[in-house]
Design an enzyme around this catalytic site. Structure first.
Site, PDB file in Angstrom:
ATOM      1  CD  GLU A   1      -2.605  -1.245   2.450  1.00 51.30           C
ATOM      2  OE1 GLU A   1      -2.980   0.045   2.908  1.00 51.30           O
ATOM      3  OE2 GLU A   1      -4.095  -2.170   2.028  1.00 51.30           O
TER       4      GLU A   1
ATOM      5  CD  GLU B   1      -3.686  -6.050   4.169  1.00 48.87           C
ATOM      6  OE1 GLU B   1      -4.650  -5.199   4.709  1.00 48.87           O
ATOM      7  OE2 GLU B   1      -2.222  -5.526   3.652  1.00 48.87           O
TER       8      GLU B   1
HETATM    9  C1  GAL Z   1      -4.760  -2.131   5.482  1.00 48.28           C
HETATM   10  C2  GAL Z   1      -2.938  -2.221   6.056  1.00 48.28           C
HETATM   11  C3  GAL Z   1      -2.820  -2.959   7.248  1.00 48.28           C
HETATM   12  C4  GAL Z   1      -3.841  -3.258   8.241  1.00 48.28           C
HETATM   13  C5  GAL Z   1      -5.409  -3.054   7.542  1.00 48.28           C
HETATM   14  C6  GAL Z   1      -6.344  -3.276   9.138  1.00 48.28           C
HETATM   15  O1  GAL Z   1      -4.457  -1.486   4.913  1.00 48.28           O
HETATM   16  O2  GAL Z   1      -2.301  -2.882   4.735  1.00 48.28           O
HETATM   17  O3  GAL Z   1      -1.527  -2.864   8.181  1.00 48.28           O
HETATM   18  O4  GAL Z   1      -3.554  -1.701   9.707  1.00 48.28           O
HETATM   19  O5  GAL Z   1      -5.027  -1.214   6.259  1.00 48.28           O
HETATM   20  O6  GAL Z   1      -5.991  -1.600   9.376  1.00 48.28           O
END
Ligand code: GAL
Length: 463
Positions: A166, A367
């Site tokens: 990200e 994710e």
């Molecule tokens: C994403 C990030 C993670 C985690 C997730 C949930 O944007 O890659 O590190 O924090 O959000 O909050």
């Protein structure tokens, strides 16, 4: 209806070094370690990264638990500040080398594919203080050196790599909206950092190729949080607002990663506004020649944009927000704990976009997930958290992902954020995302209902 996924589909979960390991035996500090040491009150309940989920000590038990819930792949990140002692020479810490070797070996022993990312927001503070971090070209060289070192040490066993997680969040957090240290608001610096992060990623990929990692079956990616930008209406003004938002927050990394080029319209706009980055032809060429083998896509929420209704506040100088406003769509479904919209169909739109506009490059969901506060309230009499909302959330997303795959998108996996509840930056442990719950008082870990459910999904390669 039965949803079956492609053979060898990745059923997994992701975390990162800084969010899971704890700072044990780490001598160098990243920006979050430093920030917490100086301003602990900026973190939810004053909890920082010091202990996190204790992965540094409990990786064996943790990986065994991951295995027991059916994960066949797992992503984490190597902390630059754990592996490297001297950022200029790239001299390593033996303890860091041993730790990451043990984690990788333990995954392999358990038949879990390790996916290793090289940067998850964790810039060493020293590199910020000396060089202004991602504003500096020199730091892109240091990052490439670190990447090379990691490939030398681990690429015999690690076949799936990512350069950054990200990168747009680095811009948003450090340079636009103040949720990461140093909380600057400076759009021009953000634009330079965007270029440099793309350059750093390309330089790391160049090392990977020069070392012949691809020839030994290695593949390298970047992980982008794609937020499809939906316009409020079909008016020209709203369409333009959404398209600029898409260019600045998605395509600024997606296009260089896949095509080695920035969107021309974005470059024109930044030039006209007098905020274009500094770059050389040689650097453009490095970006052009070193694109990714596959993509990781983090998807949590879409973005909705409308043409500006209020005058843009010029007091902070140039900001991308000059061209759009956030559109708060009435009636949308929302995760109240995180304030994020829930819109599973976007995962299908992403899969179509990659298929149609990005050469159908291989990709996976790196994710997806749902952060919920106060999950202890859902415990049953056996002490298991019955997180039906999470099961429903995952299923809804998988249904749309399945449709994208059926229509030819080249998606090969789904990772939840996260295997075991972990530390979420400023939000600390407020919202929990894991298949496995963590008790912060004694570090005990218990599988949630979603973890048992996911095991069945993984065993059946679908549901
Ligand atoms: C994403 C990030 C993670 C985690 C997730 C949930 O944007 O890659 O590190 O924090 O959000 O909050």
């Amino acid at each position: 209806m039965k949803y079956t996924f492609p053979n060898n589909f990745w059923w997994g979960a992701a975390t990162s070094g800084p969010q899971s390991e704890g700072r044990f035996n780490k001598v160098n500090k990243n920006i979050f370690d430093y920030w917490f040491d100086n301003e602990p009150e900026k973190f939810h309940n004053g909890i920082g990264p010091n202990v996190a989920s204790n992965f540094y000590h409990s990786y064996k038990e943790d990986i065994a638990m991951m295995k027991s819930i059916g994960l066949n792949s797992f992503r984490t990140s190597i902390q630059w500040t754990r592996l490297i002692k001297d950022f200029e020479t790239c001299e390593v810490y033996e303890d860091g080398v041993n730790f990451y070797n043990s984690v990788i070996n333990e995954c392999i022993k358990n038949d879990i594919i390790p996916v290793i990312n090289l940067n998850h927001f964790d810039l060493p503070i020293e590199l910020y203080e000396k060089y202004n971090g991602w504003e500096s070209k020199h730091v892109t060289d240091l990052f490439a050196k670190f990447a090379k070192k990691a490939f030398e040490l681990f690429s015999d066993r690690v076949k799936y790599w990512a350069t950054f997680n990200e990168p747009i969040v680095v811009l948003e957090g450090q340079y636009l909206y103040k949720h990461h240290y140093p909380q600057i608001v400076d759009g021009k610096k953000a634009v330079q950092a965007a270029y440099n992060l793309n350059l750093a990623s390309a330089k790391a990929i160049r090392e990977f190729r020069n070392m012949g990692c691809n020839k030994e079956g290695g593949k390298i990616s970047i992980i982008l949080n794609l937020t499809p930008s939906y316009p409020r209406s079909n008016s020209n003004e709203d369409l333009r607002a959404a398209s600029i938002r898409d260019m600045f927050f998605n395509r600024i990394f997606l296009d260089p990663a896949v095509y080695g080029k920035f969107p021309e319209e974005l470059v024109e706009l930044l030039k006209n506004d007098g905020v274009i980055w500094e770059s050389t032809e040689e650097e453009d060429r490095i970006i052009n020649e070193n694109t990714v083998d596959f993509l990781g896509v983090n998807y949590y929420q879409p973005s909705r944009a409308k043409a500006r209704e209020e005058a843009f506040d010029e007091s902070n100088g140039w900001m991308p927000d000059k061209y759009f406003e956030f559109y708060d769509m009435p009636g949308k479904k929302i995760n109240t704990h995180r304030g994020w919209e829930i819109y599973p169909k976007a995962i299908y739109d992403i899969s179509k976009n990659i298929k149609e506009n990005y050469n159908n490059i291989p990709w996976y969901i790196s994710e997806n997930g749902m952060g919920v506060e106060g999950e202890e309230g859902f415990k049953n009499s056996e002490g298991i958290i019955e997180d039906n909302y999470r099961i429903e959330f995952i299923m809804d997303h998988l249904v749309w992902l399945h449709k994208g795959i059926e229509e030819g998108s080249n998606c090969f996996g789904y990772h939840l954020w996260t295997p075991i509840d972990c530390w979420s930056w400023n939000n600390s442990y407020k919202n929990r995302y894991g298949f496995i719950s963590l008790n912060l008082d004694d570090q005990s870990k218990i599988i949630k209902k979603s973890g048992y459910w996911f095991k069945i999904v993984s065993d059946n390669n679908g549901f």
